[in-house]
Design a protein around this motif. Structure first.
Motif, PDB file in Angstrom:
ATOM      1  N   LEU A 138     -21.427   7.574  -3.061  1.00 35.81           N
ATOM      2  CA  LEU A 138     -20.777   6.373  -2.538  1.00 35.81           C
ATOM      3  C   LEU A 138     -19.829   5.761  -3.565  1.00 35.81           C
ATOM      4  CD1 LEU A 138     -23.735   4.613  -0.666  1.00 35.81           C
ATOM      5  CD2 LEU A 138     -21.898   5.993   0.326  1.00 35.81           C
ATOM      6  N   HIS A 139     -20.287   5.654  -4.817  1.00 33.66           N
ATOM      7  CA  HIS A 139     -19.440   5.074  -5.864  1.00 33.66           C
ATOM      8  C   HIS A 139     -18.184   5.909  -6.094  1.00 33.66           C
ATOM      9  CE1 HIS A 139     -21.557   1.592  -7.355  1.00 33.66           C
ATOM     10  NE2 HIS A 139     -22.698   2.258  -7.387  1.00 33.66           N
ATOM     11  N   ALA A 140     -18.285   7.214  -5.939  1.00 36.01           N
ATOM     12  CA  ALA A 140     -17.152   8.105  -6.208  1.00 36.01           C
ATOM     13  C   ALA A 140     -16.128   8.129  -5.082  1.00 36.01           C
ATOM     14  CB  ALA A 140     -17.657   9.524  -6.467  1.00 36.01           C
ATOM     15  N   THR A 141     -16.430   7.495  -3.947  1.00 36.56           N
ATOM     16  CA  THR A 141     -15.534   7.590  -2.787  1.00 36.56           C
ATOM     17  C   THR A 141     -15.148   6.254  -2.159  1.00 36.56           C
ATOM     18  OG1 THR A 141     -17.474   7.926  -1.371  1.00 36.56           O
ATOM     19  CG2 THR A 141     -16.338   9.904  -2.144  1.00 36.56           C
ATOM     20  N   LYS A 142     -15.994   5.253  -2.233  1.00 38.72           N
ATOM     21  CA  LYS A 142     -15.835   4.045  -1.406  1.00 38.72           C
ATOM     22  C   LYS A 142     -14.544   3.267  -1.666  1.00 38.72           C
ATOM     23  CE  LYS A 142     -18.794   1.076  -4.341  1.00 38.72           C
ATOM     24  NZ  LYS A 142     -17.905  -0.062  -4.576  1.00 38.72           N
ATOM     25  N   TYR A 143     -13.973   3.384  -2.868  1.00 38.45           N
ATOM     26  CA  TYR A 143     -12.751   2.646  -3.185  1.00 38.45           C
ATOM     27  C   TYR A 143     -11.549   3.096  -2.352  1.00 38.45           C
ATOM     28  CZ  TYR A 143     -12.480   6.898  -5.944  1.00 38.45           C
ATOM     29  OH  TYR A 143     -12.505   8.220  -6.329  1.00 38.45           O
ATOM     30  N   ALA A 144     -11.632   4.294  -1.745  1.00 31.77           N
ATOM     31  CA  ALA A 144     -10.504   4.821  -0.972  1.00 31.77           C
ATOM     32  C   ALA A 144     -10.533   4.384   0.493  1.00 31.77           C
ATOM     33  CB  ALA A 144     -10.486   6.350  -1.047  1.00 31.77           C
ATOM     34  N   VAL A 145     -11.498   3.566   0.878  1.00 34.58           N
ATOM     35  CA  VAL A 145     -11.586   3.081   2.266  1.00 34.58           C
ATOM     36  C   VAL A 145     -10.364   2.231   2.592  1.00 34.58           C
ATOM     37  CG1 VAL A 145     -12.846   1.473   3.751  1.00 34.58           C
ATOM     38  CG2 VAL A 145     -14.092   3.180   2.439  1.00 34.58           C
ATOM     39  N   SER A 146      -9.854   2.360   3.805  1.00 29.90           N
ATOM     40  CA  SER A 146      -8.700   1.576   4.243  1.00 29.90           C
ATOM     41  C   SER A 146      -9.093   0.124   4.475  1.00 29.90           C
ATOM     42  CB  SER A 146      -8.128   2.162   5.538  1.00 29.90           C
ATOM     43  OG  SER A 146      -7.101   1.327   6.051  1.00 29.90           O
ATOM     44  N   ARG A 147      -8.214  -0.796   4.085  1.00 35.15           N
ATOM     45  CA  ARG A 147      -8.420  -2.227   4.345  1.00 35.15           C
ATOM     46  C   ARG A 147      -7.606  -2.692   5.558  1.00 35.15           C
ATOM     47  NH1 ARG A 147     -11.299  -0.695   0.685  1.00 35.15           N
ATOM     48  NH2 ARG A 147     -12.078  -1.959  -1.046  1.00 35.15           N
ATOM     49  N   ASP A 148      -6.883  -1.770   6.179  1.00 34.60           N
ATOM     50  CA  ASP A 148      -6.073  -2.077   7.358  1.00 34.60           C
ATOM     51  C   ASP A 148      -6.982  -2.126   8.590  1.00 34.60           C
ATOM     52  OD1 ASP A 148      -4.304  -2.264   9.439  1.00 34.60           O
ATOM     53  OD2 ASP A 148      -3.056  -0.570   8.842  1.00 34.60           O
ATOM     54  N   GLU A 149      -7.210  -3.321   9.122  1.00 32.77           N
ATOM     55  CA  GLU A 149      -8.147  -3.482  10.227  1.00 32.77           C
ATOM     56  C   GLU A 149      -7.673  -2.817  11.513  1.00 32.77           C
ATOM     57  OE1 GLU A 149      -9.251  -7.527  10.731  1.00 32.77           O
ATOM     58  OE2 GLU A 149     -10.136  -7.717   8.723  1.00 32.77           O
ATOM     59  N   SER A 150      -6.383  -2.517  11.599  1.00 31.00           N
ATOM     60  CA  SER A 150      -5.883  -1.847  12.805  1.00 31.00           C
ATOM     61  C   SER A 150      -6.287  -0.374  12.820  1.00 31.00           C
ATOM     62  CB  SER A 150      -4.361  -1.965  12.887  1.00 31.00           C
ATOM     63  OG  SER A 150      -3.735  -1.260  11.821  1.00 31.00           O
ATOM     64  N   ARG A 151      -6.706   0.149  11.669  1.00 27.78           N
ATOM     65  CA  ARG A 151      -7.178   1.543  11.578  1.00 27.78           C
ATOM     66  C   ARG A 151      -8.687   1.507  11.339  1.00 27.78           C
ATOM     67  NH1 ARG A 151      -3.336   4.804   7.560  1.00 27.78           N
ATOM     68  NH2 ARG A 151      -4.002   6.527   8.914  1.00 27.78           N
ATOM     69  N   TYR A 152      -9.405   0.967  12.336  1.00 29.80           N
ATOM     70  CA  TYR A 152     -10.815   0.646  12.154  1.00 29.80           C
ATOM     71  C   TYR A 152     -11.662   1.872  11.807  1.00 29.80           C
ATOM     72  CZ  TYR A 152     -11.715   2.499  16.842  1.00 29.80           C
ATOM     73  OH  TYR A 152     -11.827   3.329  17.927  1.00 29.80           O
ATOM     74  N   VAL A 153     -11.255   3.059  12.275  1.00 33.14           N
ATOM     75  CA  VAL A 153     -12.028   4.272  11.972  1.00 33.14           C
ATOM     76  C   VAL A 153     -12.024   4.550  10.471  1.00 33.14           C
ATOM     77  CG1 VAL A 153     -12.109   6.768  12.295  1.00 33.14           C
ATOM     78  CG2 VAL A 153     -11.719   5.304  14.250  1.00 33.14           C
ATOM     79  N   LEU A 154     -10.935   4.166   9.799  1.00 35.13           N
ATOM     80  CA  LEU A 154     -10.824   4.398   8.356  1.00 35.13           C
ATOM     81  C   LEU A 154     -11.403   3.236   7.544  1.00 35.13           C
ATOM     82  CD1 LEU A 154      -7.221   5.928   8.083  1.00 35.13           C
ATOM     83  CD2 LEU A 154      -9.408   7.082   8.524  1.00 35.13           C
ATOM     84  N   ASN A 155     -11.940   2.221   8.224  1.00 34.70           N
ATOM     85  CA  ASN A 155     -12.528   1.071   7.521  1.00 34.70           C
ATOM     86  C   ASN A 155     -13.950   1.345   7.049  1.00 34.70           C
ATOM     87  OD1 ASN A 155     -10.963  -1.459   9.643  1.00 34.70           O
ATOM     88  ND2 ASN A 155     -10.152  -0.316   7.917  1.00 34.70           N
ATOM     89  N   GLY A 156     -14.373   2.594   7.143  1.00 37.91           N
ATOM     90  CA  GLY A 156     -15.710   2.963   6.694  1.00 37.91           C
ATOM     91  C   GLY A 156     -15.701   4.284   5.960  1.00 37.91           C
ATOM     92  N   VAL A 157     -16.878   4.696   5.530  1.00 34.99           N
ATOM     93  CA  VAL A 157     -17.059   5.963   4.820  1.00 34.99           C
ATOM     94  C   VAL A 157     -17.695   6.974   5.766  1.00 34.99           C
ATOM     95  CG1 VAL A 157     -18.363   7.090   2.978  1.00 34.99           C
ATOM     96  CG2 VAL A 157     -17.201   4.933   2.531  1.00 34.99           C
ATOM     97  N   LEU A 158     -17.124   8.165   5.834  1.00 32.20           N
ATOM     98  CA  LEU A 158     -17.660   9.219   6.691  1.00 32.20           C
ATOM     99  C   LEU A 158     -18.824   9.927   6.006  1.00 32.20           C
ATOM    100  CD1 LEU A 158     -17.437  11.159   9.197  1.00 32.20           C
ATOM    101  CD2 LEU A 158     -15.932  12.569   7.771  1.00 32.20           C
ATOM    102  N   LEU A 159     -19.933  10.072   6.732  1.00 32.24           N
ATOM    103  CA  LEU A 159     -21.038  10.925   6.307  1.00 32.24           C
ATOM    104  C   LEU A 159     -21.039  12.116   7.252  1.00 32.24           C
ATOM    105  CD1 LEU A 159     -23.946   8.311   5.818  1.00 32.24           C
ATOM    106  CD2 LEU A 159     -22.089   8.902   4.246  1.00 32.24           C
ATOM    107  N   SER A 160     -20.702  13.284   6.731  1.00 32.45           N
ATOM    108  CA  SER A 160     -20.606  14.488   7.557  1.00 32.45           C
ATOM    109  C   SER A 160     -21.687  15.482   7.135  1.00 32.45           C
ATOM    110  CB  SER A 160     -19.216  15.117   7.413  1.00 32.45           C
ATOM    111  OG  SER A 160     -19.107  16.274   8.218  1.00 32.45           O
ATOM    112  N   PHE A 161     -22.703  15.623   7.991  1.00 27.24           N
ATOM    113  CA  PHE A 161     -23.795  16.572   7.736  1.00 27.24           C
ATOM    114  C   PHE A 161     -23.479  17.864   8.472  1.00 27.24           C
ATOM    115  CE2 PHE A 161     -25.787  12.445   7.045  1.00 27.24           C
ATOM    116  CZ  PHE A 161     -26.590  12.667   5.944  1.00 27.24           C
TER     117      PHE A 161
END
Length: 363
Positions: A138-161
């Motif tokens: 989480l620490h190595a990735t979370k800073y790259a999250v989008s702050r643009d609320e119009s791109r809500y899918v990018l407003n979070g971190v993906l966990l892909s199992f």
């Protein structure tokens, strides 16, 4: 409900749960902590309807029951009370009497029935890994999250199992951070889920040590269990873009750099940065990297020594975007991969981490 509890343990649990307490909600119950006493445990739960946190503390329960009390006020009271053993007695009107030594407080609460219940996870997909591993991801990735609320899918971190691996991904469209780790889970548990940034921040702050972490996920909810703590969150609804498409198939130059030296150089020249449109020009030459920034307030430059005998390449990048992974990695050396001034560059290191960064145009 009547009980006796250690001040120190109660404060520790209140500290864990109060981060999500809402101070501006139109629902008064969301400012409260649900307190439930049964057998020899006291369970504390808070929620803002998107994220819920539940912690337990050992207590002497002489009369089981439950109520809700103002979370921050309760924390402040416990913090100031003298002595270690605190007695709490709650009547049938949700009025709590709190005693410690010569101190006495009476706090008016709200009924348990009005508190939003936690979701059930009976048919959830389940995953297990170590706390410190997930925290580092989480620490190595979370800073790259989008702050643009119009791109809500990018407003979070993906966990892909998928494929016996967990990929944690964050992107704002201009850069992408990816960390992969092998994780054992049933084949039927493969799937993607997008974790809201607020939940990511809560996890990054509370995950500690090398103990086990258990993750349970349904279609729209996810739960994290560790260290007698439960964090439950809604998931962001939507389809995350194919993050592997943005990873360059190959790069012409692979340059080893001292992470700390590069970070310090970027931090130094960034003292003249005026806004987010400012770029740092990186010129990779024979055995040295020249970094410079020019703005209306002045200019700054610094040179970082390195081993390099390839072609001279100049490219411009957002300096903050360059520093973000360097701040959050612990490797002594990073590998900077690039082809030219217009192609995306890649940062790698000795862990399964990858950072793709789009260059800025040099004017």
């Amino acid at each position: 409900m009547k009980l006796k509890v250690s001040k120190e343990k109660m404060l520790e649990s209140l500290q864990k749960v109060q981060a999500v307490v809402s101070t501006r909600s139109t629902l008064p119950i969301l400012s409260n902590v649900l307190i439930r006493g049964e057998k020899d445990r006291l369970w504390l739960t808070t929620t803002d309807l998107d994220v819920s946190v539940c912690a337990s503390v050992e207590a002497q329960i002489s009369r089981a029951g439950a109520t809700t009390l103002p979370a921050r006020r309760l924390f402040n009271i416990f913090r100031e009370l003298a002595g270690n053993d605190i007695e709490i007695d709650v009547d049938d009107k949700n009025v709590a009497s709190i005693r410690a030594g010569s101190s006495f407080f009476k706090i008016v609460g709200l009924a348990e029935d009005d508190f939003p219940p936690l979701p059930k996870f009976e048919a959830a997909k389940t995953y297990s890994l170590k706390q410190d591993v997930f925290r580092d991801m989480l620490h190595a990735t979370k800073y790259a999250v989008s702050r643009d609320e119009s791109r809500y899918v990018l407003n979070g971190v993906l966990l892909s199992f998928k494929g016996e691996k967990l990929a944690v991904v964050a992107t704002d469209g201009r850069r992408m951070a990816l960390y992969e780790q092998e994780v054992e889970f049933p084949k039927g548990a493969e799937g993607d889920m997008i974790l809201p940034y607020k939940t990511v921040e809560e996890l990054a702050a509370t995950l500690h040590g090398e103990g086990p972490l258990r993750i349970k996920a349904t279609q729209n909810q996810i739960a994290f269990e560790f260290d007698e703590l439960l964090i439950v969150s809604k998931l962001i609804d939507g389809t995350y873009p194919n993050f592997r498409q943005v990873i360059p198939a190959q790069s012409e130059e692979h340059i080893a750099l001292d992470r700390e030296a590069l970070l310090n150089a970027l931090r130094l020249v960034s003292l003249v940065v005026t806004d987010e449109t400012t770029s740092a020009k990186l010129t990779f030459g024979k055995n040295k990297l020249d970094i410079s920034i020019t703005t209306e307030v002045g200019e700054a430059s610094e040179t970082v020594p390195m081993k390099y005998a390839g072609k001279t390449i100049s490219a411009a990048f957002n300096p903050d975007f360059l520093m973000d992974p360097l701040r959050n990695l612990t490797a002594d050396e990073i590998m900077f991969e690039l082809t030219d001034d217009l192609s995306p560059s890649v940062i790698k290191c000795n862990v399964p981490f990858l950072y793709v960064l789009m260059p800025m145009r040099i004017s």
